[in-house]
Design an enzyme around this catalytic site. Structure first.
Site, PDB file in Angstrom:
ATOM      1  N   HIS A  99      48.464  64.919  69.245  1.00  0.00           N
ATOM      2  CA  HIS A  99      49.776  64.410  68.833  1.00  0.00           C
ATOM      3  C   HIS A  99      50.476  63.762  70.008  1.00  0.00           C
ATOM      4  O   HIS A  99      50.339  64.192  71.147  1.00  0.00           O
ATOM      5  CB  HIS A  99      50.648  65.518  68.232  1.00  0.00           C
ATOM      6  CG  HIS A  99      50.784  66.724  69.116  1.00  0.00           C
ATOM      7  ND1 HIS A  99      49.803  67.686  69.197  1.00  0.00           N
ATOM      8  CD2 HIS A  99      51.758  67.097  69.950  1.00  0.00           C
ATOM      9  CE1 HIS A  99      50.190  68.610  70.053  1.00  0.00           C
ATOM     10  NE2 HIS A  99      51.366  68.283  70.532  1.00  0.00           N
ATOM     11  N   HIS A 101      54.228  62.827  71.379  1.00  0.00           N
ATOM     12  CA  HIS A 101      55.666  63.100  71.221  1.00  0.00           C
ATOM     13  C   HIS A 101      56.448  61.815  71.496  1.00  0.00           C
ATOM     14  O   HIS A 101      56.277  61.195  72.558  1.00  0.00           O
ATOM     15  CB  HIS A 101      56.154  64.117  72.259  1.00  0.00           C
ATOM     16  CG  HIS A 101      55.628  65.505  72.108  1.00  0.00           C
ATOM     17  ND1 HIS A 101      56.332  66.515  71.489  1.00  0.00           N
ATOM     18  CD2 HIS A 101      54.465  66.074  72.522  1.00  0.00           C
ATOM     19  CE1 HIS A 101      55.629  67.636  71.532  1.00  0.00           C
ATOM     20  NE2 HIS A 101      54.489  67.405  72.160  1.00  0.00           N
TER      21      HIS A 101
HETATM   22  P1  5GP Z   1      52.654  70.575  72.189  1.00  0.00           P
HETATM   23  O1  5GP Z   1      53.344  71.652  73.004  1.00  0.00           O
HETATM   24  O2  5GP Z   1      51.321  71.040  71.648  1.00  0.00           O
HETATM   25  O3  5GP Z   1      52.558  69.262  72.902  1.00  0.00           O
HETATM   26  O4  5GP Z   1      53.622  70.293  70.978  1.00  0.00           O
HETATM   27  C1  5GP Z   1      53.518  70.908  69.735  1.00  0.00           C
HETATM   28  C2  5GP Z   1      54.791  70.604  68.988  1.00  0.00           C
HETATM   29  O5  5GP Z   1      54.581  70.895  67.627  1.00  0.00           O
HETATM   30  C3  5GP Z   1      55.988  71.438  69.449  1.00  0.00           C
HETATM   31  O6  5GP Z   1      56.994  70.578  69.956  1.00  0.00           O
HETATM   32  C4  5GP Z   1      56.427  72.174  68.179  1.00  0.00           C
HETATM   33  O7  5GP Z   1      57.830  72.229  68.035  1.00  0.00           O
HETATM   34  C5  5GP Z   1      55.793  71.357  67.068  1.00  0.00           C
HETATM   35  N1  5GP Z   1      55.445  72.114  65.889  1.00  0.00           N
HETATM   36  C6  5GP Z   1      54.750  73.288  65.843  1.00  0.00           C
HETATM   37  N2  5GP Z   1      54.595  73.694  64.571  1.00  0.00           N
HETATM   38  C7  5GP Z   1      55.194  72.758  63.793  1.00  0.00           C
HETATM   39  C8  5GP Z   1      55.380  72.630  62.382  1.00  0.00           C
HETATM   40  O8  5GP Z   1      54.950  73.457  61.571  1.00  0.00           O
HETATM   41  N3  5GP Z   1      56.056  71.538  61.944  1.00  0.00           N
HETATM   42  C9  5GP Z   1      56.561  70.605  62.807  1.00  0.00           C
HETATM   43  N4  5GP Z   1      57.206  69.571  62.264  1.00  0.00           N
HETATM   44  N5  5GP Z   1      56.408  70.695  64.141  1.00  0.00           N
HETATM   45  C10 5GP Z   1      55.744  71.759  64.636  1.00  0.00           C
END
Ligand code: 5GP
Ligand code: ZN
Length: 137
Positions: A99, A101
């Site tokens: 993903h 951001h």
């Molecule tokens: P990472 O830390 O892996 O780069 O980011 C994962 C992101 O996914 C986090 O910012 C978290 O808030 C988001 N996230 C986790 N679970 C869900 C979910 O069920 N729905 C949505 N919309 N975002 C999620």
């Protein structure tokens, strides 16, 4: 992948707040909203992160980023945007489905602080490191 939360969102088994969708990519609001409009852009096909994607799959994902970012900027009247991608736990990845951001920026108090700890440049070390890392094209 059945145990992947983003695959569940893509399949529509878990609700999400979609902002963009096409045949290859989905963009939806991050539940934590670090800044207003904080959006995640994900490929519909499951990949753990960029470190396991090839050029074709990652090109398809990155090709969508400018138009989604530009729409967010326009609609939110953002002053700028940070575009961040975390790969593996050591880099802060918590959801293991690739993903990107998109973090619209408004001012210094908008919820996001990114600070690089800078060092004095050591040009000899830089040249040596580049030589060790260089692999051409
Ligand atoms: P990472 O830390 O892996 O780069 O980011 C994962 C992101 O996914 C986090 O910012 C978290 O808030 C988001 N996230 C986790 N679970 C869900 C979910 O069920 N729905 C949505 N919309 N975002 C999620
Ligand atoms: Zn997945």
């Amino acid at each position: 992948m059945s145990d992947c939360i983003f695959c569940q969102i893509i399949a529509g088994h878990i609700p999400s707040s979609k902002v963009y969708e096409d045949e290859e990519v989905l963009a939806f609001l991050d539940i934590t909203q670090v800044t207003k409009g904080h959006t995640l852009v994900v490929p519909k096909k499951h990949y753990r992160n960029i470190l396991e994607m090839d050029g074709q799959a990652s090109s398809a994902l990155f090709a969508r980023i400018p138009k989604i970012a530009q729409q967010l900027q326009k609609k939110l009247d953002a002053k700028g945007m940070n575009i961040i991608n975390n790969n593996e736990e050591a880099a802060g990845q918590t959801v293991f489905h690739t993903h990107i951001h998109l973090l619209p920026r408004f001012d210094e108090q908008d919820g996001l602080k990114i600070k690089f700890e800078t060092q004095e440049p050591d040009f000899t070390a830089l040249a040596q490191l580049a030589q060790d890392l260089y692999f051409g094209g």
